[in-house]
Design a protein around this motif. Structure first.
Motif, PDB file in Angstrom:
ATOM      1  N   HIS A 159    -115.065  80.551 -12.407  1.00  0.00           N
ATOM      2  CA  HIS A 159    -114.064  79.551 -12.805  1.00  0.00           C
ATOM      3  C   HIS A 159    -113.050  79.315 -11.684  1.00  0.00           C
ATOM      4  O   HIS A 159    -111.862  79.608 -11.816  1.00  0.00           O
ATOM      5  CB  HIS A 159    -113.379  79.979 -14.093  1.00  0.00           C
ATOM      6  CG  HIS A 159    -114.282  79.930 -15.280  1.00  0.00           C
ATOM      7  ND1 HIS A 159    -113.864  80.208 -16.568  1.00  0.00           N
ATOM      8  CD2 HIS A 159    -115.603  79.636 -15.386  1.00  0.00           C
ATOM      9  CE1 HIS A 159    -114.881  80.082 -17.410  1.00  0.00           C
ATOM     10  NE2 HIS A 159    -115.951  79.746 -16.709  1.00  0.00           N
ATOM     11  N   THR A 160    -113.557  78.755 -10.604  1.00  0.00           N
ATOM     12  CA  THR A 160    -112.727  78.441  -9.444  1.00  0.00           C
ATOM     13  C   THR A 160    -112.203  77.009  -9.578  1.00  0.00           C
ATOM     14  O   THR A 160    -112.487  76.309 -10.556  1.00  0.00           O
ATOM     15  CB  THR A 160    -113.544  78.572  -8.157  1.00  0.00           C
ATOM     16  OG1 THR A 160    -114.599  77.590  -8.192  1.00  0.00           O
ATOM     17  CG2 THR A 160    -114.156  79.961  -8.021  1.00  0.00           C
ATOM     18  N   GLY A 161    -111.483  76.573  -8.541  1.00  0.00           N
ATOM     19  CA  GLY A 161    -111.004  75.193  -8.527  1.00  0.00           C
ATOM     20  C   GLY A 161    -112.148  74.199  -8.568  1.00  0.00           C
ATOM     21  O   GLY A 161    -112.050  73.138  -9.204  1.00  0.00           O
ATOM     22  N   VAL A 162    -113.241  74.528  -7.899  1.00  0.00           N
ATOM     23  CA  VAL A 162    -114.419  73.652  -7.896  1.00  0.00           C
ATOM     24  C   VAL A 162    -114.984  73.515  -9.306  1.00  0.00           C
ATOM     25  O   VAL A 162    -115.365  72.426  -9.735  1.00  0.00           O
ATOM     26  CB  VAL A 162    -115.503  74.202  -6.941  1.00  0.00           C
ATOM     27  CG1 VAL A 162    -116.810  73.415  -7.102  1.00  0.00           C
ATOM     28  CG2 VAL A 162    -115.033  74.129  -5.500  1.00  0.00           C
ATOM     29  N   TYR A 187    -115.754  70.211 -14.105  1.00  0.00           N
ATOM     30  CA  TYR A 187    -115.681  70.051 -15.559  1.00  0.00           C
ATOM     31  C   TYR A 187    -114.832  68.838 -15.940  1.00  0.00           C
ATOM     32  O   TYR A 187    -115.232  68.029 -16.792  1.00  0.00           O
ATOM     33  CB  TYR A 187    -115.120  71.317 -16.200  1.00  0.00           C
ATOM     34  CG  TYR A 187    -114.972  71.196 -17.698  1.00  0.00           C
ATOM     35  CD1 TYR A 187    -116.098  71.137 -18.522  1.00  0.00           C
ATOM     36  CD2 TYR A 187    -113.711  71.113 -18.285  1.00  0.00           C
ATOM     37  CE1 TYR A 187    -115.975  71.013 -19.898  1.00  0.00           C
ATOM     38  CE2 TYR A 187    -113.576  70.980 -19.662  1.00  0.00           C
ATOM     39  CZ  TYR A 187    -114.709  70.928 -20.461  1.00  0.00           C
ATOM     40  OH  TYR A 187    -114.581  70.788 -21.826  1.00  0.00           O
ATOM     41  N   ILE A 188    -113.692  68.692 -15.293  1.00  0.00           N
ATOM     42  CA  ILE A 188    -112.798  67.566 -15.596  1.00  0.00           C
ATOM     43  C   ILE A 188    -113.480  66.235 -15.308  1.00  0.00           C
ATOM     44  O   ILE A 188    -113.420  65.298 -16.120  1.00  0.00           O
ATOM     45  CB  ILE A 188    -111.488  67.682 -14.785  1.00  0.00           C
ATOM     46  CG1 ILE A 188    -110.645  68.839 -15.320  1.00  0.00           C
ATOM     47  CG2 ILE A 188    -110.690  66.368 -14.858  1.00  0.00           C
ATOM     48  CD1 ILE A 188    -109.457  69.193 -14.453  1.00  0.00           C
ATOM     49  N   SER A 240    -121.832  67.664 -11.449  1.00  0.00           N
ATOM     50  CA  SER A 240    -120.889  68.659 -11.982  1.00  0.00           C
ATOM     51  C   SER A 240    -121.598  69.982 -12.256  1.00  0.00           C
ATOM     52  O   SER A 240    -121.075  71.063 -11.931  1.00  0.00           O
ATOM     53  CB  SER A 240    -120.247  68.140 -13.268  1.00  0.00           C
ATOM     54  OG  SER A 240    -119.388  67.057 -12.996  1.00  0.00           O
ATOM     55  N   LEU A 241    -122.777  69.906 -12.843  1.00  0.00           N
ATOM     56  CA  LEU A 241    -123.542  71.121 -13.130  1.00  0.00           C
ATOM     57  C   LEU A 241    -123.906  71.860 -11.845  1.00  0.00           C
ATOM     58  O   LEU A 241    -123.784  73.094 -11.753  1.00  0.00           O
ATOM     59  CB  LEU A 241    -124.804  70.761 -13.913  1.00  0.00           C
ATOM     60  CG  LEU A 241    -125.707  71.937 -14.326  1.00  0.00           C
ATOM     61  CD1 LEU A 241    -124.938  72.893 -15.226  1.00  0.00           C
ATOM     62  CD2 LEU A 241    -126.954  71.425 -15.038  1.00  0.00           C
ATOM     63  N   VAL A 242    -124.333  71.115 -10.836  1.00  0.00           N
ATOM     64  CA  VAL A 242    -124.708  71.717  -9.553  1.00  0.00           C
ATOM     65  C   VAL A 242    -123.510  72.420  -8.921  1.00  0.00           C
ATOM     66  O   VAL A 242    -123.606  73.573  -8.471  1.00  0.00           O
ATOM     67  CB  VAL A 242    -125.270  70.645  -8.594  1.00  0.00           C
ATOM     68  CG1 VAL A 242    -125.419  71.219  -7.180  1.00  0.00           C
ATOM     69  CG2 VAL A 242    -126.610  70.134  -9.094  1.00  0.00           C
ATOM     70  N   PHE A 243    -122.373  71.744  -8.899  1.00  0.00           N
ATOM     71  CA  PHE A 243    -121.200  72.339  -8.252  1.00  0.00           C
ATOM     72  C   PHE A 243    -120.576  73.456  -9.090  1.00  0.00           C
ATOM     73  O   PHE A 243    -119.932  74.356  -8.546  1.00  0.00           O
ATOM     74  CB  PHE A 243    -120.160  71.261  -7.933  1.00  0.00           C
ATOM     75  CG  PHE A 243    -120.471  70.511  -6.674  1.00  0.00           C
ATOM     76  CD1 PHE A 243    -120.334  71.121  -5.437  1.00  0.00           C
ATOM     77  CD2 PHE A 243    -120.918  69.207  -6.717  1.00  0.00           C
ATOM     78  CE1 PHE A 243    -120.621  70.449  -4.259  1.00  0.00           C
ATOM     79  CE2 PHE A 243    -121.216  68.513  -5.556  1.00  0.00           C
ATOM     80  CZ  PHE A 243    -121.074  69.130  -4.324  1.00  0.00           C
ATOM     81  N   MET A 244    -120.744  73.414 -10.417  1.00  0.00           N
ATOM     82  CA  MET A 244    -120.317  74.557 -11.223  1.00  0.00           C
ATOM     83  C   MET A 244    -121.118  75.799 -10.848  1.00  0.00           C
ATOM     84  O   MET A 244    -120.570  76.907 -10.752  1.00  0.00           O
ATOM     85  CB  MET A 244    -120.510  74.251 -12.714  1.00  0.00           C
ATOM     86  CG  MET A 244    -119.481  73.320 -13.315  1.00  0.00           C
ATOM     87  SD  MET A 244    -119.835  73.011 -15.064  1.00  0.00           S
ATOM     88  CE  MET A 244    -118.663  71.718 -15.433  1.00  0.00           C
ATOM     89  N   ALA A 245    -122.430  75.586 -10.640  1.00  0.00           N
ATOM     90  CA  ALA A 245    -123.290  76.704 -10.260  1.00  0.00           C
ATOM     91  C   ALA A 245    -122.941  77.240  -8.869  1.00  0.00           C
ATOM     92  O   ALA A 245    -123.120  78.429  -8.591  1.00  0.00           O
ATOM     93  CB  ALA A 245    -124.756  76.274 -10.299  1.00  0.00           C
ATOM     94  N   LEU A 246    -122.430  76.356  -7.999  1.00  0.00           N
ATOM     95  CA  LEU A 246    -122.084  76.750  -6.627  1.00  0.00           C
ATOM     96  C   LEU A 246    -120.573  76.910  -6.449  1.00  0.00           C
ATOM     97  O   LEU A 246    -120.071  76.898  -5.325  1.00  0.00           O
ATOM     98  CB  LEU A 246    -122.597  75.687  -5.654  1.00  0.00           C
ATOM     99  CG  LEU A 246    -124.108  75.423  -5.654  1.00  0.00           C
ATOM    100  CD1 LEU A 246    -124.437  74.238  -4.760  1.00  0.00           C
ATOM    101  CD2 LEU A 246    -124.870  76.663  -5.216  1.00  0.00           C
ATOM    102  N   ALA A 247    -119.857  77.052  -7.547  1.00  0.00           N
ATOM    103  CA  ALA A 247    -118.394  77.044  -7.515  1.00  0.00           C
ATOM    104  C   ALA A 247    -117.807  78.077  -6.561  1.00  0.00           C
ATOM    105  O   ALA A 247    -116.765  77.839  -5.943  1.00  0.00           O
ATOM    106  CB  ALA A 247    -117.844  77.270  -8.923  1.00  0.00           C
ATOM    107  N   LEU A 270    -115.325  69.248  -0.884  1.00  0.00           N
ATOM    108  CA  LEU A 270    -116.648  68.606  -0.944  1.00  0.00           C
ATOM    109  C   LEU A 270    -116.902  67.904  -2.289  1.00  0.00           C
ATOM    110  O   LEU A 270    -117.213  66.701  -2.308  1.00  0.00           O
ATOM    111  CB  LEU A 270    -117.739  69.639  -0.657  1.00  0.00           C
ATOM    112  CG  LEU A 270    -119.187  69.108  -0.654  1.00  0.00           C
ATOM    113  CD1 LEU A 270    -119.346  67.986   0.359  1.00  0.00           C
ATOM    114  CD2 LEU A 270    -120.171  70.245  -0.354  1.00  0.00           C
ATOM    115  N   PRO A 271    -116.765  68.591  -3.425  1.00  0.00           N
ATOM    116  CA  PRO A 271    -116.972  67.880  -4.690  1.00  0.00           C
ATOM    117  C   PRO A 271    -115.918  66.799  -4.938  1.00  0.00           C
ATOM    118  O   PRO A 271    -116.230  65.762  -5.530  1.00  0.00           O
ATOM    119  CB  PRO A 271    -116.886  68.989  -5.753  1.00  0.00           C
ATOM    120  CG  PRO A 271    -116.151  70.094  -5.103  1.00  0.00           C
ATOM    121  CD  PRO A 271    -116.527  70.029  -3.658  1.00  0.00           C
ATOM    122  N   VAL A 272    -114.676  67.038  -4.476  1.00  0.00           N
ATOM    123  CA  VAL A 272    -113.631  66.024  -4.658  1.00  0.00           C
ATOM    124  C   VAL A 272    -114.048  64.719  -3.998  1.00  0.00           C
ATOM    125  O   VAL A 272    -113.971  63.633  -4.599  1.00  0.00           O
ATOM    126  CB  VAL A 272    -112.279  66.505  -4.088  1.00  0.00           C
ATOM    127  CG1 VAL A 272    -111.286  65.338  -4.052  1.00  0.00           C
ATOM    128  CG2 VAL A 272    -111.719  67.635  -4.920  1.00  0.00           C
TER     129      VAL A 272
END
Length: 227
Positions: free
Chosen positions: A29-32, A37-38, A85-92, A99-101
């Motif tokens: 549960h990082t900033g990424v 999620y948001i 979102s799912l991909v970046f949650m997994a790589l959080a 990068l996700p921003v």
């Protein structure tokens, strides 16, 4: 109303599935994670507005049909955002926040542009559709009048009026401002023709059929010149 309720149910189900995946799986549960999620929730919530614009209840059935490309933009944006979102949650825990921003903002911006373009195209198609209906109304009314006159004709004058009806049928139906005067002349002749048929004035009927035919040829010539 039923379709609106179904749409709400689908969005609520998607939100629940998205939330369950986000918090049930062991993501860091990082900033990424929170950004992902948001933005996934935003993508789902945006569909409420997109569907309202695409299938607004005040619009006609045809307008709603034209709204499918508008809705498609919203749906594609949502699906792509949910996957990202799912991909970046997994790589959080492994990717930098920027990068996700950047990707999410670019995706949102591109989707907004696509949505506006699709909605503008829908409006233009509707405008042209309405304009076409207006453009063909004068000739359709004239065809209808002459077709009605055929039914009033006796055997001696029916062939001439039927021939005229066929000429109108195969004439260019699209009007324009440049043709307004000559089409008004055709309408006046048609009114005179109707009166002559009712009066049983065969000579006048034949003369009026000739005049309408000649005027119609001139009108069709002007049609080609104005294209």
């Amino acid at each position: 109303m039923k379709n609106q309720i179904r749409g709400w149910i689908v969005l609520v189900v998607l939100f629940i599935i998205d939330s369950v995946i986000a918090f049930a799986l062991p993501f860091a549960h990082t900033g990424v994670f929170w950004l992902s999620y948001i933005f996934s929730v935003i993508a789902i919530a945006v569909q409420v507005y997109v569907m309202q614009v695409a299938f607004c209840k005040e619009k006609s059935v045809k307008s709603k049909f034209y709204g499918f490309p508008v809705a498609n933009v919203g749906v594609i944006y949502m699906l792509v955002q949910l996957v990202l979102s799912l991909v970046f949650m997994a790589l959080a825990a492994k990717v930098p926040t920027w990068l996700p921003v950047v990707l999410y903002v670019i995706l949102l911006g591109a989707s907004a542009v696509g949505f506006i373009a699709a909605d503008a195209m829908r409006d233009e198609v509707e405008r042209q559709d309405v304009q076409l209906k207006k453009d063909v109304s004068a000739m359709r009314a004239l065809q209808s009048k002459v077709n009605g006159i055929v039914g009033l004709c006796g055997a001696d004058i029916r062939p001439e009026v039927m021939k005229l009806s066929e000429e109108l049928r195969y004439s260019d139906p699209v009007s324009s401002e440049a043709l307004a005067e000559i089409e008004a002349e055709l309408t006046a002749y048609a009114n005179e023709l109707q009166a002559a048929v009712v009066d049983g004035d065969s000579a006048s009927v034949r003369e009026l059929c000739r005049k309408i035919s000649v005027t119609l040829l001139e009108r069709n010539r002007l049609c080609k010149l104005n294209k």
